[in-house]
Design a protein around this motif. Structure first.
Motif, mmCIF file in Angstrom:
data_model
loop_
_atom_site.group_PDB
_atom_site.id
_atom_site.type_symbol
_atom_site.label_atom_id
_atom_site.label_comp_id
_atom_site.label_asym_id
_atom_site.label_seq_id
_atom_site.Cartn_x
_atom_site.Cartn_y
_atom_site.Cartn_z
ATOM 1 N N HIS A 52 0.792 -1.295 0.040
ATOM 2 C CA HIS A 52 0.004 -0.096 -0.044
ATOM 3 C C HIS A 52 0.923 1.351 -0.106
ATOM 4 O O HIS A 52 0.471 2.394 -0.195
ATOM 5 C CB HIS A 52 -0.781 0.008 0.988
ATOM 6 N N LYS B 53 -2.634 9.256 4.766
ATOM 7 C CA LYS B 53 -3.266 8.081 3.779
ATOM 8 C C LYS B 53 -3.995 7.351 4.775
ATOM 9 O O LYS B 53 -5.268 6.915 4.419
ATOM 10 C CB LYS B 53 -2.318 7.351 2.930
ATOM 11 N N GLN C 49 -8.333 6.937 4.315
ATOM 12 C CA GLN C 49 -8.922 5.668 3.524
ATOM 13 C C GLN C 49 -10.021 5.312 4.148
ATOM 14 O O GLN C 49 -11.027 4.572 3.820
ATOM 15 C CB GLN C 49 -8.006 4.848 3.066
ATOM 16 N N SER D 74 -4.762 9.260 -8.419
ATOM 17 C CA SER D 74 -3.813 8.315 -7.736
ATOM 18 C C SER D 74 -3.146 7.378 -8.419
ATOM 19 O O SER D 74 -2.203 6.818 -8.393
ATOM 20 C CB SER D 74 -4.525 7.908 -6.441
ATOM 21 N N HIS E 21 -1.645 10.244 -4.975
ATOM 22 C CA HIS E 21 -1.414 8.926 -4.396
ATOM 23 C C HIS E 21 -0.560 8.757 -3.293
ATOM 24 O O HIS E 21 -1.230 7.990 -2.235
ATOM 25 C CB HIS E 21 -0.396 8.314 -5.551
ATOM 26 N N SER F 63 -12.625 3.276 -4.125
ATOM 27 C CA SER F 63 -11.078 2.897 -3.638
ATOM 28 C C SER F 63 -10.583 1.998 -4.400
ATOM 29 O O SER F 63 -9.392 1.928 -4.486
ATOM 30 C CB SER F 63 -11.338 2.424 -2.123
ATOM 31 N N ASP F 64 -11.341 1.317 -5.110
ATOM 32 C CA ASP F 64 -10.823 0.336 -6.163
ATOM 33 C C ASP F 64 -11.011 0.648 -7.624
ATOM 34 O O ASP F 64 -10.612 -0.440 -8.440
ATOM 35 C CB ASP F 64 -11.333 -1.130 -5.548
ATOM 36 N N GLU G 131 -8.050 4.596 -5.423
ATOM 37 C CA GLU G 131 -7.380 5.280 -4.159
ATOM 38 C C GLU G 131 -7.204 6.684 -4.229
ATOM 39 O O GLU G 131 -6.605 7.306 -3.517
ATOM 40 C CB GLU G 131 -5.750 4.638 -4.225
ATOM 41 N N HIS H 37 -10.354 7.986 -3.464
ATOM 42 C CA HIS H 37 -11.299 7.958 -2.473
ATOM 43 C C HIS H 37 -12.259 9.107 -2.733
ATOM 44 O O HIS H 37 -12.649 10.024 -1.797
ATOM 45 C CB HIS H 37 -10.714 8.209 -1.037
#
Length: 323
Positions: free
Chosen positions: A57, A71, A75, A170, A192, A217-218, A274, A276
């Motif tokens: 990560h 971070k 998240q 990101s 990022h 997030s993905d 990422e 968010h």
């Protein structure tokens, strides 16, 4: 001089880190006892947990300890906001090598503190343990403040689909780090290292009557697929509705020249994670505040389609051989 956390010892490390976390009205009893006591004025507590593993990560040659602290909190707070709640507290599991500099741990704690300050939260407690690499386990708590939680299963045919926050930056930043650590594009690299979720937009969307919402997030397409599956609907997106920022277009041109990627900027917005951002569905006719962009509609059916066809945009999957 105590230069590493091994020199400092477990309890010295805890004292150094917790000294940076302020008291707040939400936390009745913070670090120092067997457990924390956190207020629950709504009589419901929104809770989420996430992990960050060094090398998976974050990398210390790309991100400083403050970045990683920001971070780690961001998240998790984004997930709280995506339920329509206000973040109140964090619990931190901190695993690290004994040779880690004390200054690294202190700077990491400063990053956590600063991100907590953005939402009025604090670190209420946690645990520390020795390990071969840094692993961070975060649990975030939130308060719904009397409103209904916005879940993934509430979208209905006829709703509009909207997003707020960055998309694709990101992913571009990660690709830049992987391709060439000396190339510019600081906005993407910063996205990022240190995402900036639109926290206030979550509770505001709940007040507006959002029918479903989640934290991107993905990857936008993959994450909206969770709403489609939970709500038993089809999400229809229009790629032309996504507003491509100039900084993303510039970064993609650089990445293409380096041979690092072969895609359009909008593809990173559809598949990159990422950042968010928040994605939500609202009843048709809802007047959305500034910052939200309508990018599609909810229809009968299943899955996610982009420009009328199934999308091959693939988001992040920790157990995929290609992730």
């Amino acid at each position: 001089m105590l230069s590493t956390i091994g020199d400092l010892g477990e309890f010295g490390l805890i004292a150094r880190m917790t000294a940076r976390f302020p008291h707040t009205d939400d936390v009745i009893l913070g670090p120092g006892d067997d457990a924390a006591i956190v207020r629950a004025p709504d009589r419901r507590v929104v809770a989420t947990t996430d992990m960050l593993v060094e090398g998976r990560h974050f990398r210390r040659d790309w991100s400083g300890p403050r970045d990683i602290g920001h971070k780690a909190a961001a998240q998790n707070f984004a997930d709280i906001a995506a339920m329509g709640a206000r973040p109140t507290a964090l619990l931190l599991g901190f695993a690290a090598p004994a040779g880690l500099p004390v200054s690294w741990a202190e700077e990491f704690a400063e990053g956590l503190r600063a991100e907590c300050a953005l939402v009025g939260a604090t670190v209420a407690g946690g645990d520390t343990v020795r390990s071969d690499s840094i692993t961070l386990a975060i649990t975030a708590l939130g308060d719904l403040q009397g409103v209904s939680a916005v879940r993934r299963d509430g979208a209905r045919p006829g709703d509009v689909v909207a997003v707020i926050g960055d998309l694709g930056l990101s992913a571009a930043g990660l690709a830049l780090f992987l391709a060439d650590s000396t190339v510019g594009h600081p906005e993407c690299r910063a996205a990022h290292r240190r995402p900036a979720p639109p926290y206030a937009a979550g509770p505001a969307a709940a007040e507006l009557g959002a029918t479903a919402m989640l934290d991107v997030s993905d990857g936008l397409v993959q994450d909206l697929g969770h709403i489609a599956a939970a709500s038993r609907v089809r999400v229809e997106l229009q790629s032309s509705a996504l507003l491509v920022p100039a900084v993303l277009s510039d970064a993609v041109r650089t990445l293409t020249r380096l041979g690092a990627i072969e895609c359009a900027p909008v593809d990173l917005m559809l598949a990159g994670g990422e950042d968010h951002a928040l994605a939500a569905t609202f009843p048709e006719g809802t007047v959305l505040p500034p910052g939200w962009t309508v990018i599609g509609r909810v229809a009968e059916g299943e899955g996610v389609v982009v420009d009328g066809a199934p999308s091959d945009a693939r988001g992040w999957d920790h157990f995929s051989v290609t992730s």
